[in-house]
Enzyme design. Sequence first.
Site, mmCIF file in Angstrom:
data_model
loop_
_atom_site.group_PDB
_atom_site.id
_atom_site.type_symbol
_atom_site.label_atom_id
_atom_site.label_comp_id
_atom_site.label_asym_id
_atom_site.label_seq_id
_atom_site.Cartn_x
_atom_site.Cartn_y
_atom_site.Cartn_z
ATOM 1 N N HIS A 68 2.153 15.012 50.902
ATOM 2 C CA HIS A 68 3.574 14.655 50.766
ATOM 3 C C HIS A 68 4.165 15.232 49.492
ATOM 4 C CE1 HIS A 68 0.944 11.498 49.212
ATOM 5 N NE2 HIS A 68 1.824 11.321 48.248
ATOM 6 N N HIS A 108 7.030 14.596 46.662
ATOM 7 C CA HIS A 108 7.888 13.570 46.075
ATOM 8 C C HIS A 108 9.175 14.245 45.609
ATOM 9 C CE1 HIS A 108 4.750 10.372 45.330
ATOM 10 N NE2 HIS A 108 3.947 11.423 45.386
HETATM 11 P P1 AMP Z 1 0.733 9.626 45.885
HETATM 12 O O1 AMP Z 1 0.271 8.704 44.796
HETATM 13 O O2 AMP Z 1 1.211 10.968 45.402
HETATM 14 O O3 AMP Z 1 -0.303 9.736 46.991
HETATM 15 O O4 AMP Z 1 2.020 8.941 46.497
HETATM 16 C C1 AMP Z 1 1.937 8.005 47.522
HETATM 17 C C2 AMP Z 1 3.271 7.321 47.573
HETATM 18 O O5 AMP Z 1 3.382 6.644 48.802
HETATM 19 C C3 AMP Z 1 3.454 6.279 46.455
HETATM 20 O O6 AMP Z 1 4.555 6.659 45.647
HETATM 21 C C4 AMP Z 1 3.712 4.990 47.231
HETATM 22 O O7 AMP Z 1 4.695 4.177 46.634
HETATM 23 C C5 AMP Z 1 4.157 5.513 48.591
HETATM 24 N N1 AMP Z 1 3.899 4.600 49.698
HETATM 25 C C6 AMP Z 1 2.776 3.913 49.961
HETATM 26 N N2 AMP Z 1 2.923 3.187 51.087
HETATM 27 C C7 AMP Z 1 4.166 3.440 51.562
HETATM 28 C C8 AMP Z 1 4.918 2.979 52.691
HETATM 29 N N3 AMP Z 1 4.420 2.125 53.580
HETATM 30 N N4 AMP Z 1 6.187 3.449 52.843
HETATM 31 C C9 AMP Z 1 6.706 4.311 51.951
HETATM 32 N N5 AMP Z 1 6.056 4.785 50.870
HETATM 33 C C10 AMP Z 1 4.798 4.353 50.664
#
Ligand code: AMP
Length: 143
Positions: free
Chosen positions: A102, A104
Amino acid sequence: MGRDPNCLFCKIVAGEIPCARVYETEHALAFLDIGPLKPGHLLVIPKAHHETLPELPDSVAAETARLLPRLCRAVKKATQAEGLNVMVNVGPVAGQSVAHMHWHIIPRHGGDSIAWPWNSQRYEEGAVTLLQDAIAAELRPED
Ligand code: AMP
Ligand code: ZN
């Protein structure tokens, strides 16, 4: 389309877990991060399951990344951000907590509380050439 039944973001793509969708195409989905660094913090994912950016097929990367400029413009306008951080964490050591690739998109305003705890370093004598050659060698022949 590749899917991992245990993957949180695959479940979001399938609609099994709710999310605040803002945009989608056949191959990509953009939705609000549930734990935003700042309001408007967006996640952009390929719908197919790929764990990390280095593992993305070029076509999947292209289908998803082409949306970034438009999504950036939308986040910037909607949040009145002065700037953005657009970033990808690759692997747990780099802070990746969800193993479905993903991007950001994080709105930034002057004086906001986000700070990168990164200290830039200096190359030792000769190290630039070594790294330049090592990385370039990995790119030949083009893979
Ligand atoms: P990363 O740490 O780069 O893997 O980012 C993962 C992101 O996913 C974090 O910023 C979380 O806040 C976000 N996240 C986790 N669960 C969900 C969810 N159910 N819906 C939306 N975002 C999420
Ligand atoms: Zn997945």
